[in-house]
Design a protein around this motif. Structure first.
Motif, mmCIF file in Angstrom:
data_model
loop_
_atom_site.group_PDB
_atom_site.id
_atom_site.type_symbol
_atom_site.label_atom_id
_atom_site.label_comp_id
_atom_site.label_asym_id
_atom_site.label_seq_id
_atom_site.Cartn_x
_atom_site.Cartn_y
_atom_site.Cartn_z
ATOM 1 N N ASN B 9 -8.641 -98.553 -10.528
ATOM 2 C CA ASN B 9 -8.154 -97.721 -9.435
ATOM 3 C C ASN B 9 -6.733 -97.247 -9.696
ATOM 4 O O ASN B 9 -6.365 -96.137 -9.378
ATOM 5 N N LYS B 10 -5.953 -98.113 -10.299
ATOM 6 C CA LYS B 10 -4.551 -97.747 -10.533
ATOM 7 C C LYS B 10 -4.434 -96.504 -11.394
ATOM 8 O O LYS B 10 -3.504 -95.740 -11.272
ATOM 9 N N SER B 11 -5.397 -96.301 -12.293
ATOM 10 C CA SER B 11 -5.210 -95.198 -13.233
ATOM 11 C C SER B 11 -5.266 -93.844 -12.550
ATOM 12 O O SER B 11 -4.944 -92.837 -13.154
ATOM 13 N N LEU B 12 -5.698 -93.789 -11.287
ATOM 14 C CA LEU B 12 -5.698 -92.502 -10.607
ATOM 15 C C LEU B 12 -4.330 -92.163 -10.039
ATOM 16 O O LEU B 12 -4.031 -91.026 -9.717
ATOM 17 N N VAL B 13 -3.500 -93.199 -9.899
ATOM 18 C CA VAL B 13 -2.218 -92.997 -9.212
ATOM 19 C C VAL B 13 -1.351 -91.988 -9.937
ATOM 20 O O VAL B 13 -0.788 -91.081 -9.336
ATOM 21 N N LYS B 14 -1.266 -92.158 -11.262
ATOM 22 C CA LYS B 14 -0.362 -91.269 -12.002
ATOM 23 C C LYS B 14 -0.737 -89.799 -11.884
ATOM 24 O O LYS B 14 0.111 -88.989 -11.564
ATOM 25 N N PRO B 15 -1.987 -89.418 -12.156
ATOM 26 C CA PRO B 15 -2.300 -87.991 -12.024
ATOM 27 C C PRO B 15 -2.091 -87.473 -10.617
ATOM 28 O O PRO B 15 -1.670 -86.336 -10.435
ATOM 29 N N LEU B 16 -2.384 -88.316 -9.617
ATOM 30 C CA LEU B 16 -2.163 -87.883 -8.253
ATOM 31 C C LEU B 16 -0.694 -87.607 -8.008
ATOM 32 O O LEU B 16 -0.321 -86.598 -7.418
ATOM 33 N N MET B 17 0.120 -88.534 -8.480
ATOM 34 C CA MET B 17 1.563 -88.339 -8.315
ATOM 35 C C MET B 17 1.996 -87.071 -9.015
ATOM 36 O O MET B 17 2.785 -86.292 -8.494
ATOM 37 N N GLY B 18 1.462 -86.894 -10.249
ATOM 38 C CA GLY B 18 1.817 -85.689 -10.992
ATOM 39 C C GLY B 18 1.440 -84.440 -10.228
ATOM 40 O O GLY B 18 2.216 -83.488 -10.122
ATOM 41 N N GLY B 19 0.214 -84.466 -9.646
ATOM 42 C CA GLY B 19 -0.235 -83.317 -8.878
ATOM 43 C C GLY B 19 0.649 -83.075 -7.675
ATOM 44 O O GLY B 19 1.003 -81.935 -7.347
ATOM 45 N N GLY B 20 1.028 -84.199 -7.024
ATOM 46 C CA GLY B 20 1.889 -84.071 -5.855
ATOM 47 C C GLY B 20 3.221 -83.438 -6.208
ATOM 48 O O GLY B 20 3.699 -82.523 -5.519
ATOM 49 N N VAL B 21 3.801 -83.938 -7.297
ATOM 50 C CA VAL B 21 5.086 -83.374 -7.733
ATOM 51 C C VAL B 21 4.931 -81.905 -8.064
ATOM 52 O O VAL B 21 5.755 -81.064 -7.707
ATOM 53 N N GLY B 22 3.815 -81.596 -8.752
ATOM 54 C CA GLY B 22 3.575 -80.203 -9.120
ATOM 55 C C GLY B 22 3.516 -79.298 -7.902
ATOM 56 O O GLY B 22 4.109 -78.216 -7.864
ATOM 57 N N LEU B 23 2.787 -79.753 -6.854
ATOM 58 C CA LEU B 23 2.686 -78.955 -5.643
ATOM 59 C C LEU B 23 4.051 -78.777 -5.003
ATOM 60 O O LEU B 23 4.412 -77.692 -4.545
ATOM 61 N N LEU B 24 4.814 -79.891 -5.008
ATOM 62 C CA LEU B 24 6.151 -79.820 -4.412
ATOM 63 C C LEU B 24 7.006 -78.796 -5.128
ATOM 64 O O LEU B 24 7.686 -77.980 -4.512
ATOM 65 N N VAL B 25 6.920 -78.850 -6.467
ATOM 66 C CA VAL B 25 7.728 -77.913 -7.261
ATOM 67 C C VAL B 25 7.346 -76.472 -6.944
ATOM 68 O O VAL B 25 8.191 -75.590 -6.816
ATOM 69 N N LEU B 26 6.032 -76.242 -6.793
ATOM 70 C CA LEU B 26 5.598 -74.874 -6.523
ATOM 71 C C LEU B 26 6.023 -74.418 -5.136
ATOM 72 O O LEU B 26 6.291 -73.243 -4.904
ATOM 73 N N ALA B 27 6.055 -75.367 -4.198
ATOM 74 C CA ALA B 27 6.353 -74.970 -2.825
ATOM 75 C C ALA B 27 7.838 -74.942 -2.540
ATOM 76 O O ALA B 27 8.261 -74.505 -1.467
#
Lengths: 293, 359
Positions: B9-27
């Motif tokens: 389960n932990k291995s999903l955390v990193k991509p999710l975080m990456g996606g979150g940061v990416g969205l933040l950067v775009l917004a």
């Protein structure tokens, strides 16, 4: 022919100042193996503190001179003890120390600006007569004083370093701190004194520049860089090379300013420095770099 | 068994975080634009430009270990090349798209020129040792500054600088002024960071690191130290030159201030503060320093003084930069966790399945 002598004299005046500053740089490098970018601003320090004593408080010139010397000396020691020592103890890479000295340089510059304002301040002249004519060469009276004081300082420093016990101890501490310590020499005190001396020399150089160029903020930085160049020219770390290098810088700059025009003199100075760095980085006196990357 | 499921389960955390940061950067431009003023979106854009410049410096200093205290010179070269080309060659442009393409071409050209000059400088400079190299870069920076400040024939506008009307259509659009600029610059930042990422992991990048760690050993391993130092300089100059070219378009003008010693020191400060030799370091450094500079700007005379003091405090207190500070903190946290879990498993195996073991 008169013009040549005239330019030579001006170059000598400028060169003696650069020589003093270059001396400071080389001393610090010899003693600590570090580059201090704050030296240029010690000039600014000297100019403004000198102005404080001489211009604002109205003390006699020789007293202001001595006081500025002492003040800068203390400042240099404090700088070494406080900032440099702390960084060296943390075992950081050398670039951080350089950056720290740059930070100090900004602090000095802007404290001066905050305290005295950004407009150039007139520095009261030392003598009543404006220009002296000796041997048919006319130059500002303060200029002669400059050359004389610089010469006296350099000779005194030379004698101090070679003939006195403490001076010799300082030189040995610079050459090999471990060996010096095992001989019972207080290397820590020696380093502090080196920084203090360099700061003091630069400050009195600044104080002598004051009457000729007025006290303004950029003075220290520009002059400092040229002094630095002079130090490299003569062999970075070599005291005598520094003096010679500074004199050469002064002559080159004056001759360029006299013949080609004032706008390019700074650039020529730096171009000369670049040339020397690429062709002969060890300088005229062939000073080997202590630090090996 | 439970541990493995937990780890999966932990291995999903990193991509999710990456996606979150990416969205933040775009917004980001919209967020900043609505919470604060458009000026801060402009600051954000400036940050993006500086990120490219500082990443360039990172390639030279962080990865190759070569100190440059005159990098603002490349910044200025990039900027002035674009400005000069626009002024003297950009005469008639039929429409905005041609202008855009022209500006794009000048930017690439400016970056390439900057890289060429960097390589030219590196050729003799690569053999210099630490403080001599820094002195050479300072001297180079000063020469460039003097050249643009007192240029022959006043072509660079001397100390008043130049004003250009660059990419205009990014300004005229239904969105608030600097939003499109942000995405335009973000695109370049993305490419720059991607390029740096691949460079660092390539053979050349590894050569850089080897040179940084120990020049003689690298030489002994068969790495052509001189050649790689020149490459490092050239690439670094390309990045910073590109940043300068983007900068002059963003600011719609350039002054010699951009090539002053102060700017070079600013770049180095941002790099060291954020952490050199990393992808994220320059980003953190630029962001923090820029925000700090903007915050102390209202203090006017005291701005630079405070900057000097802050700089000193940061250097003495946190020499590795923020990034290494965070890394150290994470490492010590992980270590604590590891020690705890080791102790726990030791406990388990002691009380465990009753098997006598060594008895």
């Amino acid at each position: 022919m008169n013009i040549v002598f005239d330019l030579f004299m001006k170059g000598l005046i400028l060169g003696s100042i650069y020589g003093l500053i270059a001396l400071g740089y080389s001393l610090i490098y010899k003693a600590s193996g570090l580059m201090s970018f704050a030296q240029g601003d010690m000039i600014t320090f000297g100019t403004y503190v000198g102005l404080l004593f001489y211009g604002i408080l109205g003390l006699p010139f020789w007293l202001s001179f001595v006081l500025t010397f002492i003040a800068a000396f203390i400042f240099g020691i404090l700088l070494e003890r406080g900032v440099i020592r702390a960084l060296m103890n943390k075992n950081v890479i050398a670039i951080y120390v350089v950056l720290a000295t740059i930070a100090i340089s900004y602090i000095i510059q802007n404290t001066a600006q905050a305290a005295f304002g950004s407009m150039p301040l007139p520095f009261p002249s030392i003598f009543e007569i404006k220009n002296l004519t000796i041997f048919g060469i006319t130059a500002p009276a303060e200029g002669y004083l400059c050359v004389v004081i610089s010469a006296v300082l350099m000779v005194t420093l030379h004698l101090f370093m070679t003939k006195t016990k403490f001076g010799t101890a300082m030189r040995s501490a610079a050459m090999d701190p471990v060996a010096a310590q095992s001989c019972g020499i207080n290397t820590s005190l020696s380093t502090g004194v080196t920084w203090g001396l360099s700061a003091a020399i630069a400050s009195v150089a600044g104080m002598m520049l004051g009457p000729m160029y007025a006290a303004y903020l950029e003075l220290g930085a520009i002059t400092g860089r040229k002094g630095f160049a002079g130090a490299v020219l003569g062999g970075y770390g070599n005291m005598y090379g520094a003096m010679l290098g500074g004199l050469i810088m002064g002559q080159v700059e004056t001759f360029v300013a006299g013949n080609i025009g004032g706008t390019y003199k700074d650039m020529i100075a730096y171009a000369l420095l670049l040339l020397f760095l690429f062709v002969k980085p060890t300088g005229i006196f062939n000073e080997k770099a202590i630090q090996d990357v | 068994m439970l541990e493995e499921i937990k780890n999966q389960n932990k291995s999903l955390v990193k991509p999710l975080m990456g996606g979150g940061v990416g969205l933040l950067v775009l917004a980001l431009p919209f967020l900043i634009g609505s919470i604060l003023t458009q000026y801060w979106v402009f600051v954000l854009c400036t940050m993006l430009v500086y990120i490219i410049a500082v990443s360039g410096l990172d390639i030279l200093f962080g990865y190759s270990g070569q100190i440059s205290l005159g990098h603002a010179a490349f910044f200025a070269i990039g900027a002035y090349t674009v400005a000069l080309m626009k002024k003297y060659l950009g005469g008639y442009m039929p429409n905005e798209w041609t202008l855009f393409l022209f500006i794009l071409a000048t930017m690439i050209l400016a970056a390439v020129l900057s890289a060429a000059i960097g390589a030219l400088l590196a050729y003799p400079a690569a053999k210099l040792k630490f403080h001599f190299l820094s002195l050479a870069t300072i001297a180079f920076g000063e020469v460039v500054y003097n050249l643009v400040n007192v240029s022959p024939g006043r072509i660079t506008g001397d100390n008043t600088g130049m004003v250009i009307t660059g990419i205009q259509f990014l300004n005229k659009n239904p969105l608030p002024k600097y939003t499109l600029w942000y995405y335009f610059l973000l695109f370049f930042v993305g490419i720059a960071l991607l390029g740096k990422h691949f460079l660092v992991r390539s053979r050349t990048g590894r050569a850089f690191t080897a040179i940084r760690e120990n020049t003689h050993a690298a030489d002994g391993m068969g790495i052509n130290v001189r050649k790689h130092k020149i490459i490092a300089f050239a690439v670094s100059a390309f990045y910073t030159g590109l940043a300068g070219a983007l900068f002059v378009n963003l600011q719609q003008g350039i002054t010699p201030e951009a090539s002053k010693q102060r700017q070079s020191v600013l770049f180095l400060t941002m790099l060291l503060f954020g952490g050199s030799g990393s992808m994220v370091g320059p980003i953190i450094g630029v962001a923090v320093i820029e925000i700090l500079m903007e915050l102390i700007r209202p203090l006017k005379e005291y701005q630079m003084l405070l900057y000097g003091v802050l700089l000193l405090i940061v250097i003495v207190a946190l020499p590795g930069g923020i990034y290494s500070g965070i890394k150290d903190a994470i490492i010590s946290l992980k270590r604590r966790k590891l020690v705890k879990s080791n102790a726990a498993t030791k406990q388990e195996s002691k009380e465990g399945d009753g098997y006598a073991g060594n008895k």
